[in-house]
Write a protein that holds these residues in place. Structure first.
Motif, PDB file in Angstrom:
ATOM      1  N   UNK A 217       0.826  -1.219   0.000  1.00  0.00           N
ATOM      2  CA  UNK A 217       0.000   0.000   0.000  1.00  0.00           C
ATOM      3  C   UNK A 217       0.862   1.271   0.000  1.00  0.00           C
ATOM      4  N   UNK A 218       2.178   1.094  -0.092  1.00  0.00           N
ATOM      5  CA  UNK A 218       3.086   2.240  -0.058  1.00  0.00           C
ATOM      6  C   UNK A 218       2.939   3.139  -1.280  1.00  0.00           C
ATOM      7  N   UNK A 219       3.322   4.398  -1.109  1.00  0.00           N
ATOM      8  CA  UNK A 219       3.399   5.353  -2.227  1.00  0.00           C
ATOM      9  C   UNK A 219       4.453   4.861  -3.225  1.00  0.00           C
ATOM     10  N   UNK A 220       4.159   5.045  -4.519  1.00  0.00           N
ATOM     11  CA  UNK A 220       5.071   4.569  -5.561  1.00  0.00           C
ATOM     12  C   UNK A 220       6.405   5.299  -5.503  1.00  0.00           C
ATOM     13  N   UNK A 221       7.478   4.559  -5.168  1.00  0.00           N
ATOM     14  CA  UNK A 221       8.811   5.170  -5.100  1.00  0.00           C
ATOM     15  C   UNK A 221       9.259   5.474  -3.685  1.00  0.00           C
ATOM     16  N   UNK A 222       8.454   5.100  -2.673  1.00  0.00           N
ATOM     17  CA  UNK A 222       8.823   5.375  -1.271  1.00  0.00           C
ATOM     18  C   UNK A 222       9.430   4.146  -0.600  1.00  0.00           C
ATOM     19  N   UNK A 223      10.283   4.400   0.407  1.00  0.00           N
ATOM     20  CA  UNK A 223      10.787   3.313   1.263  1.00  0.00           C
ATOM     21  C   UNK A 223       9.785   2.998   2.365  1.00  0.00           C
TER      22      UNK A 223
END
Length: 493
Positions: A217-223
């Protein structure tokens, strides 16, 4: 607009109730462009109150406002692979810069001779164009941290839309920061999440759960993506703000390096964070009732509406009342311009628009040291210029506290534990809603299966339930393997 417009009760059709409330409150109107909304002056006034408060707090963190172009070269979006994949399906693309008459005589067409050398994307978010600028602006550790924010509109081509909650174009703020160390960047992302939570609770009276998004569910491009999750009156969750620790992903993609104190080059560490007009949807669904919009006083553009009744020396009376309110910094409006309208319908209209306090002032009320208040549970209010305004101020504080307390109680009562996946499934099949807190072994495939079978998703791994040793000895409620997190599942908007 129409006095006889009937708001569908929540219990009958929650979705229709929501649409009716925002229509009756004159917050939005339908737009000629499918999937977009027109925010009317009252809706914009509520957004402005929220925006002013948030803008002040963002600046207090040392962040400066800036503005970046609406159009992003397509090649920029391709630089960070995960990022482009995350947004590709939602992008609106500009290919021509001019129209011409259609040779068939049927209106206009894109001029074939005006094709752009490179297509432009209407921004879905601004990481890529901002990181292209950061490369120019950052060369030394002395340039860090660099913290910018912009208030803007973004476009994400949504097919199924609902005003405020999901629309093809929406308003938001997006903060973007660059740092010399991982710890400082991660600290900034968490600090901004705290700011969002404070504004949600302190201004909007919406209690939220702070936590980390699951990897899928993370933002695209986030750690890491940190989130605040709110629970609406129907027991569904609403993601209400996110803050992302981006690691060095964008610094790598855009080659943003700084010279450290030892004269060697290092990649910077990054964050981005944002909240949008979706918070107005959260506001409506947290507090409103079958009579219409309910606004917490802190965010209401008008905190007290004064409705003159009867004839006589009303102008003088109004002045005394408004002077008292002004002395306490209370936002008020005198509804005296619509002589064709009786006080009753005026009260009714302001109630639908969510104004916290409605006061009527008659010709002899001020002389008699009283004015009439509606919905404050006490009828006549003692009037003397100092105490009257302080009394109103105290009532506004009580309303604000009461709304937050009621929402907190609802959140606590609707946060449940289940022993097994079968129990969760049964409860959801039987129409039970709320937050379900369970031990979980992180697994994207299992997460997707649960989503397909129940429409419930992991809202977050709550900070409050994931401290050291939180899952020691616990088994995942789905797979039976050793748990890695405590997870909060819910159906969501």
């Amino acid at each position: 607009e129409k006095e006889n417009f009937v708001i569908t009760p929540r219990a009958t059709d929650y979705s229709q109730w929501y649409q009716d409330v925002i229509q009756a409150a004159q917050m939005v109107d339908q737009s000629p462009v499918k999937g977009c909304m027109v925010i009317r002056p009252w809706g914009m006034a509520v957004w402005d109150e929220l925006k002013d408060e948030l803008n002040r707090r963002i600046k207090e963190t040392g962040t400066q406002n800036a503005y970046f172009p609406l159009f992003i070269p397509m090649s920029f979006l391709s630089k960070e692979a995960e990022h482009v994949e995350g947004f590709a399906k939602e992008c609106a693309v500009v290919t021509h810069h001019r129209l011409c008459a259609d040779p068939s005589g049927k209106g206009l067409m894109a001029d074939p001779e005006a094709k752009l050398e490179e297509p432009l994307i209407v921004r879905p978010t601004s990481e890529t164009i901002i990181w292209d600028m950061f490369r120019k602006w950052i060369s030394s550790y002395r340039d860090l941290p660099l913290k910018v924010n912009q208030w803007a509109n973004v476009v994400r081509w949504e097919l199924r839309t609902r005003p405020f909650l999901r629309s093809a174009e929406f308003l938001w703020q997006e903060g973007h920061t660059a740092h010399a160390s991982k710890e400082e960047a991660d600290g900034c992302a968490r600090e901004m999440l705290d700011v969002y939570a404070e504004v949600a609770e302190g201004i909007l009276a919406i209690p939220v759960v702070k936590g980390t998004k699951s990897p899928s569910e993370r933002f695209a491009g986030a750690d890491e993506t940190y989130t605040i999750e709110a629970l609406m009156q129907n027991g569904w969750a609403l993601q209400s703000g996110t803050s992302h620790f981006l690691g060095q992903n964008f610094a790598k993609a855009f080659d943003v390096k700084f010279q450290n104190a030892d004269q060697s080059a290092e990649l910077v560490w990054a964050t981005s964070w944002g909240v949008s007009t979706r918070l107005l949807g959260a506001l409506v669904m947290t507090h409103s009732d079958d009579a219409g919009l309910v606004l917490p006083p802190q965010v209401s553009p008008v905190q007290v509406v004064i409705i003159p009744v009867g004839r006589g020396k009303k102008e003088n009376d109004e002045k005394k009342v408004t002077a008292a309110l002004k002395s306490q910094g209370i936002r008020y409006k005198v509804d005296d311009s619509r002589d064709n309208m009786k006080p009753g319908p005026k009260f009714y209209e302001w109630e639908r628009r969510g104004v916290p306090l409605r006061v009527e002032v008659g010709p002899r009320d001020v002389d008699a040291n009283k004015v009439r208040g509606e919905d404050d549970g006490r009828g006549d209010l003692p009037f003397d210029q100092t105490n009257f305004a302080q009394d109103i101020k105290k009532q506004l504080q009580d309303i604000q506290t009461g709304l937050l307390d009621a929402a907190r109680k609802r959140l606590e009562e609707n946060t449940k534990t289940v022993a097994s996946y079968d129990e969760l499934k049964t409860k959801l099949e039987n129409g039970e809603t709320g937050f379900f807190l369970v031990p979980w072994k992180d697994d994207a495939v299992n997460e997707e299966t649960i989503k397909t079978e129940t429409k419930a998703t992991i809202r977050c791994f709550p900070f409050a339930h994931n401290g050291p040793g939180a899952v020691n000895g616990k088994k995942c409620f789905y797979s039976g393997k050793d748990a890695t997190h405590m997870a909060l599942f819910a159906r969501a908007f």
